[in-house]
Motif scaffolding. Structure first.
Motif, PDB file in Angstrom:
ATOM      1  N   GLN A  95      40.487  42.609  55.177  1.00 51.05           N
ATOM      2  CA  GLN A  95      41.691  41.996  55.725  1.00 51.05           C
ATOM      3  C   GLN A  95      42.768  43.061  55.959  1.00 51.05           C
ATOM      4  OE1 GLN A  95      44.637  39.553  53.425  1.00 51.05           O
ATOM      5  NE2 GLN A  95      43.611  37.867  54.511  1.00 51.05           N
ATOM      6  N   TRP A 110      46.574  40.277  45.085  1.00 51.62           N
ATOM      7  CA  TRP A 110      45.798  40.455  46.319  1.00 51.62           C
ATOM      8  C   TRP A 110      45.971  41.904  46.761  1.00 51.62           C
ATOM      9  CZ3 TRP A 110      42.260  37.293  48.295  1.00 51.62           C
ATOM     10  CH2 TRP A 110      41.843  37.439  49.619  1.00 51.62           C
ATOM     11  N   VAL A 137      36.691  41.943  50.386  1.00 46.13           N
ATOM     12  CA  VAL A 137      37.316  40.927  51.243  1.00 46.13           C
ATOM     13  C   VAL A 137      38.758  41.326  51.546  1.00 46.13           C
ATOM     14  CG1 VAL A 137      38.093  38.518  51.347  1.00 46.13           C
ATOM     15  CG2 VAL A 137      35.831  39.054  50.452  1.00 46.13           C
ATOM     16  N   THR A 174      40.974  34.015  51.976  1.00 46.96           N
ATOM     17  CA  THR A 174      39.731  34.583  52.493  1.00 46.96           C
ATOM     18  C   THR A 174      39.446  34.139  53.919  1.00 46.96           C
ATOM     19  OG1 THR A 174      38.855  34.550  50.236  1.00 46.96           O
ATOM     20  CG2 THR A 174      37.251  34.784  51.997  1.00 46.96           C
TER      21      THR A 174
END
Length: 199
Positions: free
Chosen positions: A133, A80, A129, A185
């Motif tokens: 974040q 991530w 995405v 997500t």
């Protein structure tokens, strides 16, 4: 592959294997075949980052036009990170694109990947995405990245809260990875993650 490329790769490979700096940073490189066209890299997550404690596997494909063109590098280990696709492992790193120099060598490439883990560049994202974040909720990003490092890269500890939410969706019959992606997500809100999977 041209002789110049093979000779260059052999030389660089030996340099990486013998490099004290590379060893100190817990970076490994090995050949996947005898033709020097595929390498397997392994980098340790840097200290004081969400990736600490994880080991990340890289797939390195060497083009026939090397060193005039850069290798194609992908993360095999799911991660991530704003500059690495959470789906494909593709990487957005300037030294593998417009900042590539013929003089670049494997140890520099591997160290650059480790530096990227320590200092993401959300304004030049590979994964929009994750980048959003990172910009909007740094704490949520760090917690999510730590969870992925635990789930996929061998980090020894995890968030019990995040684990239980993944388990909750698994118990409903959803695939574990899809559940993790949806939760990551959708701000770790189970109901929204479930809607995301079903949409």
């Amino acid at each position: 592959m041209a002789n110049i490329a093979t000779a260059r790769i052999k030389r660089e490979f030996k340099e990486v294997v013998k490099s004290e700096e590379v060893a100190k940073c817990n970076i490994k490189l090995e050949l996947k075949n005898d033709s020097f066209t595929e390498l397997r890299g392994e980098i340790a997550g840097p200290p004081d980052t969400p990736y600490e404690g994880g080991n990340f596997i890289l797939d390195i494909q060497i083009p026939a036009t090397y060193p005039f063109n850069p290798p194609v590098v992908k993360f095999v280990t799911k991660i991530w990170h704003p500059n690495i696709s959470s789906v494909t492992g593709a990487v957005c790193l300037d030294i593998l694109k417009d900042q590539w120099w013929v003089t670049s060598v494997f140890d520099y490439i591997c160290l650059s990947f480790q530096a990227l883990l320590a200092a993401p560049e959300p304004d030049d994202p590979q994964d929009a995405v994750v980048a959003n974040q990172y910009k909007e909720s740094k704490d949520e990003f760090k917690n999510t990245a730590r969870h992925w490092t635990y789930a996929y890269a061998g980090r020894p500890t995890a968030s019990a809260e995040y684990d239980s939410k993944v388990e909750q969706l698994k118990n409903m019959g959803f695939d574990e990875h899809k559940a993790r992606v949806a939760l990551s997500t959708k701000h770790w809100i189970v109901e929204q993650a479930m809607e995301h999977i079903l949409s």
